[in-house]
Design a protein around this motif. Structure first.
Motif, short mmCIF file in Angstrom:
data_model
loop_
_atom_site.label_atom_id
_atom_site.label_comp_id
_atom_site.label_asym_id
_atom_site.label_seq_id
_atom_site.Cartn_x
_atom_site.Cartn_y
_atom_site.Cartn_z
N MET A 1 -14.83 -23.39 2.30
CA MET A 1 -15.71 -22.27 1.98
C MET A 1 -14.93 -20.98 1.84
N PHE A 2 -13.68 -21.00 2.28
CA PHE A 2 -12.88 -19.78 2.12
C PHE A 2 -12.37 -19.62 0.70
N TYR A 3 -12.49 -20.69 -0.09
CA TYR A 3 -11.90 -20.61 -1.41
C TYR A 3 -12.97 -20.56 -2.47
N SER A 4 -12.81 -19.59 -3.31
CA SER A 4 -13.76 -19.45 -4.40
C SER A 4 -13.04 -19.79 -5.69
N LYS A 5 -13.79 -20.12 -6.74
CA LYS A 5 -13.17 -20.42 -8.03
C LYS A 5 -12.68 -19.13 -8.69
N SER A 6 -13.37 -18.04 -8.35
CA SER A 6 -12.99 -16.77 -8.97
C SER A 6 -11.69 -16.25 -8.38
N LYS A 7 -10.78 -15.90 -9.26
CA LYS A 7 -9.47 -15.44 -8.82
C LYS A 7 -9.57 -14.15 -8.01
N SER A 8 -10.42 -13.25 -8.47
CA SER A 8 -10.46 -11.94 -7.81
C SER A 8 -11.05 -12.05 -6.40
N ILE A 9 -12.03 -12.93 -6.22
CA ILE A 9 -12.59 -13.11 -4.87
C ILE A 9 -11.54 -13.74 -3.96
N ARG A 10 -10.79 -14.70 -4.52
CA ARG A 10 -9.75 -15.34 -3.73
C ARG A 10 -8.72 -14.31 -3.26
N LEU A 11 -8.39 -13.43 -4.19
CA LEU A 11 -7.41 -12.39 -3.86
C LEU A 11 -7.96 -11.48 -2.76
N LEU A 12 -9.26 -11.17 -2.89
CA LEU A 12 -9.89 -10.28 -1.93
C LEU A 12 -9.89 -10.90 -0.53
N ILE A 13 -10.21 -12.21 -0.49
CA ILE A 13 -10.25 -12.90 0.81
C ILE A 13 -8.87 -12.90 1.45
N SER A 14 -7.86 -13.25 0.64
CA SER A 14 -6.52 -13.30 1.24
C SER A 14 -6.07 -11.90 1.65
N ALA A 15 -6.46 -10.91 0.86
CA ALA A 15 -6.11 -9.54 1.24
C ALA A 15 -6.78 -9.16 2.56
N GLY A 16 -8.03 -9.56 2.71
CA GLY A 16 -8.76 -9.26 3.94
C GLY A 16 -8.13 -9.93 5.14
N MET A 17 -7.63 -11.14 4.92
CA MET A 17 -7.00 -11.84 6.05
C MET A 17 -5.66 -11.23 6.39
N LEU A 18 -5.02 -10.62 5.39
CA LEU A 18 -3.73 -9.98 5.65
C LEU A 18 -3.89 -8.64 6.37
N PHE A 19 -5.09 -8.09 6.28
CA PHE A 19 -5.29 -6.71 6.73
C PHE A 19 -4.84 -6.44 8.17
N PRO A 20 -5.26 -7.26 9.16
CA PRO A 20 -4.87 -6.93 10.54
C PRO A 20 -3.37 -6.83 10.74
N ALA A 21 -2.66 -7.78 10.15
CA ALA A 21 -1.20 -7.75 10.32
C ALA A 21 -0.61 -6.54 9.60
N LEU A 22 -1.08 -6.32 8.38
CA LEU A 22 -0.55 -5.21 7.61
C LEU A 22 -0.88 -3.87 8.25
N PHE A 23 -2.05 -3.82 8.88
CA PHE A 23 -2.46 -2.57 9.51
C PHE A 23 -1.43 -2.12 10.54
N ILE A 24 -0.97 -3.10 11.33
CA ILE A 24 0.00 -2.75 12.37
C ILE A 24 1.39 -2.56 11.77
N VAL A 25 1.82 -3.54 10.98
CA VAL A 25 3.19 -3.47 10.48
C VAL A 25 3.33 -2.36 9.44
N GLY A 26 2.51 -2.44 8.40
CA GLY A 26 2.61 -1.47 7.32
C GLY A 26 2.22 -0.07 7.75
N GLY A 27 1.14 0.02 8.48
CA GLY A 27 0.64 1.34 8.88
C GLY A 27 1.65 2.12 9.67
N SER A 28 2.17 1.49 10.73
CA SER A 28 3.11 2.23 11.57
C SER A 28 4.41 2.49 10.81
N PHE A 29 4.79 1.52 9.98
CA PHE A 29 6.05 1.67 9.23
C PHE A 29 5.96 2.85 8.27
N ILE A 30 4.88 2.85 7.47
CA ILE A 30 4.76 3.92 6.47
C ILE A 30 4.51 5.27 7.15
#
Lengths: 294, 425
Positions: A1-30
């Motif tokens: 159910m995490f995978y959609s046929k639409s490319k943009s939704i798939r991208l959105l989901i993976s981006a959302g899952m990346l968010f917590p890690a990026l928030f800490i790593v990217g946020g503090s880094f930048i």
């Protein structure tokens, strides 16, 4: 159910899952980068400085100490990387024949990877210092009569001790990444070439080396970028009168006079920019090559 | 195409993260101010009650095993047993590290619950925190044991020429001394001022060096030279004047450059810390080390950290002495407990033990022994008569004691040394 046929939704989901890690790593880094950059422009409200100016950079680019330190840092990193890469390639080529015979060789090759650089640096100091272990052995054997007769290998003017530590620590790192390519990728191609009548040099020239190159380049760039920005090893093994760039930054940062703070941040910014250029090179040569092959 | 889009997505996420991170930092410091004032106006019993169960993060220079051990075992045990306070000593190599930590927290808007509770501090680092308005206080005179401290003495009330105003509380005192090995050098060969030192160094090439400023003792070595060549410390008790400083300091740079070729390793490098200098001394690479402890070097000799024949001595032209202090950052999480620690370390019994080379590390006392009576007074009288050849006598120290210079001169000397001596070919 995490995978959609639409490319943009798939991208959105993976981006959302990346968010917590990026928030800490990217946020503090930048955030760190931006704060560092702003402070290097003389913005420091704590002591009432609120106007931006480039005078710190102008001062740095006119200072002989800065250029000496920049060249010294680049030189150390270059020599250490080239030496480490050379030794690693020779080691990898020699070891590939034996790797299949058991894990112990691999273990031996990798044993120093988890050892921190600080420990390595102190070990070099204890071994090669003018009153270090080897010097003491030389004294005991009657080769030298005084510590000052022992050659200067650490806290020297050429960074011998620093290079020594980097090479010791980075050879296994490069060797392991090269070895994994040599083991799995090249063998069938080399066999093919051999069947077609290629000699040893031709096999190296057309199969072994091209396959090894991306791994070698990318790991070498990592080593170069790391050694260029690293602080602790030159701090322990370097001479006070030959500081590398990170040490110049550290000294300015530790100056109790807060008006030196922008200088520290400006040097950090310069180190960051040089490292960024290296990352771009890495993506172009290392990552890019791998992507093309796939 | 796909590659580009995911890169754009990652960049967008980074920006969002950044904005969220930037917005979460602000917090009002008003509440903290009110709590500070109530703590400063409350009775000592209330302070003790609040301190109960707290952990004090004490940031201090960690370069001496004797000091570390005394702090951990002596203070740590007493605090736990008597006040239920846990002492966490955080070792640093330069006090500026702790100062920067506090300043970074202040910049980030962390006005409460800071990670540093107490700093071993003096001189220019105190000046920096005071300049940035990042200290808690005035608390020093509120401590019950402050009655043993002579705050009328300018050496206590001022730190590097700056009024302390109760923002730091005294802990001990120190004075610069040279250490030599009586087995290697006869006492009559010793240089007794910087002019004699110059000829000694030239006669014994490679056998002398000093710790590179900004190492504390290294800076002191240069400062004393600056005093001697510029005609005495009296000249420098006024505010900083760049021009006058440059003229007089150039004499010191000339001197140091003149002896440079005869220094250890031809002066192309210097030991980074006084600990490195001591190692060189112990390895018989150089003939002099530096020391700060008024009680002498018996502790180090006892622990095998200096040769048994090592002896301290002074220059006739005098050496710099001063008091060292503890301060509490404005945003410290455990101010009450930090005050208890600052009070405990002034306790006459503990001050005595700290000064005794066999129990503590021979640190100079921070309290005024003339304010003591009975048992305590006897302890200090005994300590005085116990001085042996491993320590310079208290009278001798006092006679040759020079005050430290105004805070602004220290960075100027450190920068000047770097530009005119270290990087000078």
């Amino acid at each position: 159910m995490f995978y959609s046929k639409s490319k943009s939704i798939r991208l959105l989901i993976s981006a959302g899952m990346l968010f917590p890690a990026l928030f800490i790593v990217g946020g503090s880094f930048i955030a760190g980068l931006i704060i560092c950059g702003i402070q290097s422009l003389d913005y420091f409200p704590l002591i009432g400085k609120r106007t931006l100016s480039l005078h710190v950079y102008i001062g740095i680019f006119q200072s002989a100490v800065f250029y000496r330190s920049l060249i010294f840092s680049l030189g150390i990193s270059l020599v250490a990387t080239v030496l480490a890469a050379l030794i690693a390639v020779i080691l990898a080529l020699w070891l590939r024949k034996y790797v299949s015979q058991g894990g112990w060789l691999h273990f031996l090759l990798q044993f120093n990877l988890p050892i921190p650089h600080v420990v390595g640096a102190i070990a070099i100091l204890i071994l090669f210092g003018q009153s270090g272990l080897i010097s003491r052995l030389a004294y005991w054997a009657g080769i030298i009569q005084q510590p000052s007769q022992f050659p200067i290998w650490v806290t020297d003017q050429f960074g011998i001790g620093i290079v020594l530590e980097y090479v010791w620590k980075e050879v296994p790192f490069i060797a392991v990444s090269v070895l994994s390519i040599l083991k799995s990728w090249t063998v069938p191609y080399e066999k093919q070439l051999q069947l077609l009548g290629a000699n040893r040099w031709q096999r190296w020239r057309f199969a072994t080396f091209p396959f090894m190159l991306p791994a070698l380049l990318s790991s070498s760039i990592i080593v170069f970028a790391y050694t260029f920005g690293s602080f602790e090893v030159p701090y322990i093994l370097g001479s006070v009168s030959m500081p590398t760039l990170p040490i110049l930054a550290y000294q300015a940062y530790l100056n109790p006079d807060l008006s030196y703070r922008p200088e520290a941040m400006a040097i950090n910014t310069i180190i960051t920019i040089i490292s960024m250029i290296l990352i771009i090179l890495y993506i172009k040569w290392g990552g890019g090559y791998a992507a093309k092959r796939q | 195409m796909k590659y580009k889009r995911s890169v754009a997505g990652i960049i967008l996420l980074c920006i969002v993260s950044l904005i969220t991170a930037a917005c979460s930092g602000k917090h009002s410091g008003d509440q903290g101010k009110v709590a500070d004032e109530s703590l400063l106006s409350s009775s000592w019993d209330q302070v003790l009650a609040e301190a109960k169960g707290q952990t004090v993060n004490w940031y201090m220079w960690g370069g001496s095993d004797a000091i570390n051990e005394f702090v951990d075992t002596k203070y740590g045990t007493l605090l736990k047993e008597q006040y239920n306070i846990t002492l966490r000593r955080v070792p640093i190599s330069d006090t500026a590290e702790a100062v920067n930590k506090v300043l970074n927290e202040k910049q980030a808007g962390k006005n409460e619950g800071g990670s540093v509770d107490l700093i071993w501090i003096n001189g220019e680092n105190f000046a920096t925190l005071k300049q940035a308005d990042a200290l808690f206080g005035p608390f020093a005179t509120k401590l019950p044991n402050a009655k043993y401290v002579d705050y009328d003495n300018p050496a206590v009330a001022k730190d590097f020429g700056l009024e302390t105003e109760g923002y730091e509380s005294v802990w001990g005192s120190a004075q610069f001394q040279f250490v030599y090995d009586s087995k290697r050098i006869q006492p009559d060969e010793l240089p007794h001022n910087y002019q004699e030192l110059k000829s000694w160094v030239k006669k014994h090439p490679g056998r002398f060096t000093y710790a590179a400023p900004p190492d504390f003792t290294g800076t002191r070595f240069v400062k004393q030279l600056f005093y001697e060549l510029s005609g005495g410390y009296e000249k420098w008790s006024k505010p900083f004047n760049q021009q006058e400083f440059n003229t007089e300091a150039s004499k010191a740079w000339d001197y140091l450059n003149e002896i440079k070729p005869s220094l250890w390793r031809d002066g192309e490098t210097y030991p980074k810390t006084v600990a490195e200098l001591t190692t060189l001394f112990n390895n018989n690479e150089v003939d002099f080390a530096f020391k700060q402890d008024i009680g002498g070097i018996a502790t180090e000799i006892g622990k095998g950290k200096l040769p048994k024949t090592a002896r301290p001595y002074l220059f006739d032209s005098g050496t710099i002495g001063d008091h060292h202090n503890v301060a509490i950052p404005y945003n410290a999480a455990h101010k009450a407990a930090a005050m208890v620690v600052a009070n405990l370390i002034l306790d006459p019994k503990l001050q005595h033990e700290k000064a005794d080379p066999t129990k503590g590390w021979g640190d100079g006392i921070g309290i005024d022994p003339s304010r003591l009576d009975g048992e305590n007074k006897k302890l200090f009288d005994e300590l005085k008569s116990k001085t042996r050849e491993t320590a310079v006598s208290a009278d001798e120290l006092l006679k040759h004691k020079l005050p430290d210079i105004q805070a602004a001169y220290t960075p100027a000397l450190e920068e000047g040394w770097k530009n005119h001596v270290l990087f000078q070919k």
